[in-house]
Structures are given as C-alpha cells and as structure tokens.
Design an enzyme around this catalytic site. Structure first.
Site, PDB file in Angstrom:
ATOM      1  N   HIS A 176       1.170  -0.922   0.297  1.00 42.68           N
ATOM      2  CA  HIS A 176       0.210  -0.286  -0.428  1.00 42.68           C
ATOM      3  C   HIS A 176       1.294   1.443  -0.216  1.00 42.68           C
ATOM      4  O   HIS A 176       1.004   1.959  -1.268  1.00 42.68           O
ATOM      5  CB  HIS A 176      -0.879  -0.163   1.124  1.00 42.68           C
ATOM      6  CG  HIS A 176      -1.526   1.446   1.096  1.00 42.68           C
ATOM      7  ND1 HIS A 176      -3.453   1.749   1.241  1.00 42.68           N
ATOM      8  CD2 HIS A 176      -1.647   2.415   1.595  1.00 42.68           C
ATOM      9  CE1 HIS A 176      -3.537   2.814   1.139  1.00 42.68           C
ATOM     10  NE2 HIS A 176      -2.412   3.422   1.699  1.00 42.68           N
ATOM     11  N   GLU A 177       1.524   1.209   0.946  1.00 38.84           N
ATOM     12  CA  GLU A 177       2.750   2.657   1.146  1.00 38.84           C
ATOM     13  C   GLU A 177       4.068   2.570   0.272  1.00 38.84           C
ATOM     14  O   GLU A 177       3.955   4.270  -0.469  1.00 38.84           O
ATOM     15  CB  GLU A 177       3.023   2.400   1.942  1.00 38.84           C
ATOM     16  CG  GLU A 177       2.468   2.838   3.727  1.00 38.84           C
ATOM     17  CD  GLU A 177       1.448   3.515   3.365  1.00 38.84           C
ATOM     18  OE1 GLU A 177       1.598   4.834   2.871  1.00 38.84           O
ATOM     19  OE2 GLU A 177       0.751   3.584   4.120  1.00 38.84           O
TER      20      GLU A 177
ATOM     21  N   HIS B 227       2.050   4.836  -2.208  1.00 36.96           N
ATOM     22  CA  HIS B 227       1.946   6.039  -2.856  1.00 36.96           C
ATOM     23  C   HIS B 227       3.235   6.658  -2.955  1.00 36.96           C
ATOM     24  O   HIS B 227       3.951   7.822  -3.473  1.00 36.96           O
ATOM     25  CB  HIS B 227       1.970   6.527  -1.411  1.00 36.96           C
ATOM     26  CG  HIS B 227       0.451   6.245  -0.167  1.00 36.96           C
ATOM     27  ND1 HIS B 227      -0.689   7.161  -0.832  1.00 36.96           N
ATOM     28  CD2 HIS B 227      -0.363   5.643   1.043  1.00 36.96           C
ATOM     29  CE1 HIS B 227      -1.805   6.964  -0.625  1.00 36.96           C
ATOM     30  NE2 HIS B 227      -1.327   5.733   0.499  1.00 36.96           N
TER      31      HIS B 227
HETATM   32 MG    MG Z   1      -2.940   5.448   1.631  1.00 37.56          MG
END
Ligand code: MG
Length: 502
Positions: free
Chosen positions: A266-267, A270
């Site tokens: 997830h990170e 980003h």
């Molecule tokens: Mg997030």
C-alpha cells in the site's frame, strides 16, 4: 514581461519546498526514531518551523507579486505549466493568508503534543488521557473552518484542503450510492457456503526475514530503495521529501508476514507516485501530487487490484513459499488467493477487506462531520463508535484501542481526510479498468514479475503531470469519463462472486 516574476516565484517556491521537506523529515523521525521524552521539545521545533513556512507562503505576495501574476493568469497571459504554477500557488496562498501565524503555531504545537498522548492512550486503552487533546484539536479545526470560510458546512472548508472541489453534500451522495451496493453485497457474501480458513497462513516469522521479503517485493515492483527507505512505525505511512528521498513505513506482527506486506505494498503505491513526480520541476506544483484521493488511488491500486490478484501471486507465491516454507508449503496457490481476499467484517480499518473498507470510512466521516458541525461532543466518541460498528458491520468493539483510538488522523488534526480513502478506492478501480484496456497483456506481464508496463502507464498518465489537472479533470482525461462508482462495484462484483460462488 512575465519571465522575471515567474522566475522569482519559482525560486521562492523551491525554498518553501526545502523547508517543508525538513518539516516532514522531523515528522517522519518523530514516528520512527524519536525518544519518547523528546515530544515537547520536538513540538516546539515543529511549531517554529511551521511558523516560518507560513510566513514564507505569505511573503510570496511581497510587493503584490503574486496578485499581479494571478491577474495575468486570469486574463490568459500566463498559461501552460507556468499557469498551473501561478494558479495552484495562488490557491495555497489564499487559504494560508486567512490563517493568522499565532493560529498556525498553536495548531502545530497542539497536534505535535497530542501525537505522543494518542500513542500512549492507544497502548494503555485509555481514551480519557487523549480526550482533552482531542477537544482542543476539534476546537481549533472548527476555528480553521471559520477562518477559511465555507458556504454550506464548516466541514467543506476542511475537506477542501485534501480533495479540492468536492463538497460534503457530493461526498455524502457518493457514499449513499456505495452503501446501497455494499450492504446487500456483503450480506450475500456472508450467506455464502464457501468457508475460508485465514489461520492457515499464520506462523512464526522472524522480523529480519520479514524485512528482507518486504524489500524484495518493493524492489521487484519498481520502488527504488536507493531513493527511499522502509522502516517500522505504529501507523504505516509514506512521506516524500523529494523524488529521490521517499520514506515508507510498515508494521510487523510476528505471527503474520502478510500483515506487514499488505501495508508495505500500500505505502509503496504512495511512494511510487512520489518517486514518479518530475524531478526537474521540484518545488513547484508541477511536481506535486494532485490530491489525497488521487494519492490514495495509487496505493489502493497496488495493494488491491494488483497486490491481491492471481497474476501478482503467480510470480511472488513461489518466493513466499521459499522464504517461509512453514506454513506456505502446505497451502496451494488457489487457497492462498482465497485467504488473502477473505471478506470478514473486522475492527481495524487498515486491515479491512475491500468489501467492508468503505463502511469504516462512512463511520468516520459521519462522526467527524458531526463533530465539526457541533452536533456531537468529543467525549461521546467511544460510545458512538461502538454503536456504529454494531450497526454497519455487526461487530462488538472490545476496547477503545481497537476502536476509536486506532487511527492517527484525529490526533494529527487531519479532519476531512478520511473521505479521500473512499475516493482513492473509486479512482483506483476506474484507472485500473482503463489500464487493462490499454495494456492487453497486462496479466501476463505481472505474472512474470514485469511491472514496468504498470509503472510506465502510471507515470505517463498520472505521476508526471503533477498538479496540472484537478482530480476530476484527471479522471476524465485518463479514462474518458467522469468519476463513476460503477467501476469499483463491478470490480468487487466480478472478483468476489467468483471467490464466494455467488
Ligand atoms: Mg494510504
């Protein structure tokens, strides 16, 4: 004639970006390394620097400089990249100038102190010690809304800081649509006879081996570990100081390697966005991300559409089995795929499956909106949380640690932030549907561990354009149509109908 003023503006913006990077580095350090007793001293340093940045932003208009540029932009004399720089800088300046320096410093100090107390409250399951800090933050955020201004709801003013152009009413309507799909869909899944046994993937996973595996995945999907790092923190987050310095954090559980891995992917989504920003425009809006919703679309796309897909695990599963033969040698890929996609209403938002996730957001949105609109009080939060968890997910909340204290956001003053998570899910599904159309052999590429086509597509369509388009314009430009929740609903329907035999 506009050449020199634009050059000066860019120089000032780069200086502000350097200072902001330092501020973000302090924040990263606070979450990752800082000794506990340093909290108050750090809060002071933080507030001081925040004050300097605030005054630098106001100084952008020294001698009416920015006003002049904005007039040239409005009359069409500045356009293209420079137009984006002027208009977006104006938006930032316009919001900032409404907030007095004393207010900005008070907010920064309050938040910085509250962070440590929140972490302690969460560990000790003691909402009461956090309450006075939360009350003060809510008071300040209401004040911020009044200072910034709004038409319908004070919550609009806060939402606008994260997802410009979307108001509370629009978001409420989208949520209602989602709820109408999700609630009956979740009911069908719960009634399914397919039983999945998640405990089968539990085991004992040494921390250093988990770190090695997390970094192996990061490396393979294209996150540049020479231009970034992975560390541990209470609440996973990512922070980009520069395209060549992007920090990710995750959190580890000794009995569950998939726990850290999910957060890491997830990170990384980003982080890949931050690494993909055009470095030559560093400091200006041309090298800034569009909105938090678009940012979240990048993380969710990697975490879910890609990271929980069959092709992704066709490549990585043998590696996982090799790294952790126990328990994975006894689990077939088909069962593993079911386990990682299991739908189960649960207490913690960040661990929620794709079907129940948005219900966690609806709960938080309703609470924070009512707080800011003055309809409820901070002291009522634990009870409200319990009631809503029961209503939406049919779950009893055993402690505030696993309830109202689980997320960092409110202690960090991030009111209006939660809705952007749902936007992220919707944008991600729509982007991915388009990516699948554009890249016919996408699954085959992913299945051999070739993620370059994905990175290239994301860079070209989303990362490299910085803040050139607003979120809604970007969605239209990339996918050919306005944001439409049907892509998210279709994605869930297809994937989970198969898994649960619906
Ligand atoms: Mg997030």
């Amino acid at each position: 004639m506009t050449e020199i003023p634009i050059k000066i503006l860019k120089e000032r913006l780069v200086e502000i970006s350097h200072l902001t990077s330092i501020l973000n580095l302090l924040e990263w350090d606070q979450e990752v390394n800082m000794p506990r007793k340093a909290g108050d001293a750090r809060a002071e340093a933080f507030a001081h620097l925040a004050g300097i940045i605030h005054s630098k932003i106001l100084a952008l208009n020294e001698g009416g400089h920015l006003v002049q540029l904005k007039k040239l932009f409005d009359s069409g004399k500045i356009s293209g990249g420079n137009g984006v720089i002027v208009n977006e800088t104006w938006r930032t300046y316009d919001r900032e100038k409404k907030l007095p320096a004393s207010f900005v410093q008070e907010l920064a100090t309050t938040i910085s102190k509250a962070q440590g107390v929140w972490a302690e409250a969460r560990t000790k399951n003691d909402f009461a010690i956090f309450l006075p800090h939360l009350e003060k933050i809510v008071k300040l955020k209401k004040q911020e809304a009044e200072l910034v201004g709004y038409t319908a709801s004070p919550y609009d003013a806060l939402l606008d800081a994260y997802e410009p152009g979307i108001d509370t009413a629009t978001f409420s309507a989208i949520l209602l649509d989602l709820k109408e799909f999700l609630v009956p869909f979740l009911k069908r899944i719960k009634e399914s006879t397919v039983k999945i046994k998640p405990e089968r993937v539990k085991g004992r996973f040494k921390l250093h081996q988990q770190i090695i595996f997390n970094e192996l995945v990061l490396n393979q999907i294209g996150f540049d570990l020479e231009a970034g790092r992975l560390d541990a923190s209470v609440h996973p987050f990512s922070s980009g100081f520069h395209p060549y310095d992007v920090r990710l954090t995750t959190r580890y559980k000794e009995n569950d390697v998939l726990y850290s891995l999910g957060s890491t992917i997830h990170e990384a989504g980003h982080g890949l966005y931050e690494q993909g920003l055009p470095v030559e425009h560093f400091g200006t809006p041309l090298a800034e991300t569009v909105s938090l919703g678009i940012h979240e679309s990048q993380s969710r796309l990697w975490e879910n559409q890609i990271g929980k897909s069959r092709p992704f695990w066709k490549f990585f599963y043998p590696k996982l089995q090799q790294a952790f033969s126990k328990p994975f040698q006894n689990i077939l890929p088909a069962e593993f795929y079911q386990i990682i996609n299991r739908v189960q209403p649960s207490l913690i938002r960040t661990e929620a499956d794709e079907v129940t996730y948005n219900l966690h957001i609806i709960l938080r949105f309703e609470i924070e909106k009512d707080l800011i609109e003055g309809k409820i009080k901070a002291k009522d939060l634990p009870a409200l949380w319990r009631a809503k968890m029961k209503e939406y997910l049919d779950i009893e909340v055993p402690s505030d640690t696993l309830g109202v204290l689980q997320d960092v956001h409110w202690s960090a003053g991030l009111f209006g932030y939660f809705p952007t998570y749902s936007f992220g899910n919707l944008y991600a599904a729509q982007f991915y549907a388009k990516m699948e159309k554009d890249i016919p052999n996408l699954d085959r590429k992913i299945a051999i561990g070739d993620f370059t086509v994905v990175i290239e597509w994301l860079r070209r369509h989303i990362h490299l354009t910085g803040k050139t388009d607003t979120a809604s314009d970007l969605v239209k430009k990339v996918t050919g149509e306005a944001l439409d929740p049907k892509y998210f609903n279709q994605y869930l329907e297809e994937k989970y109908s198969e898994i649960y035999n619906l």
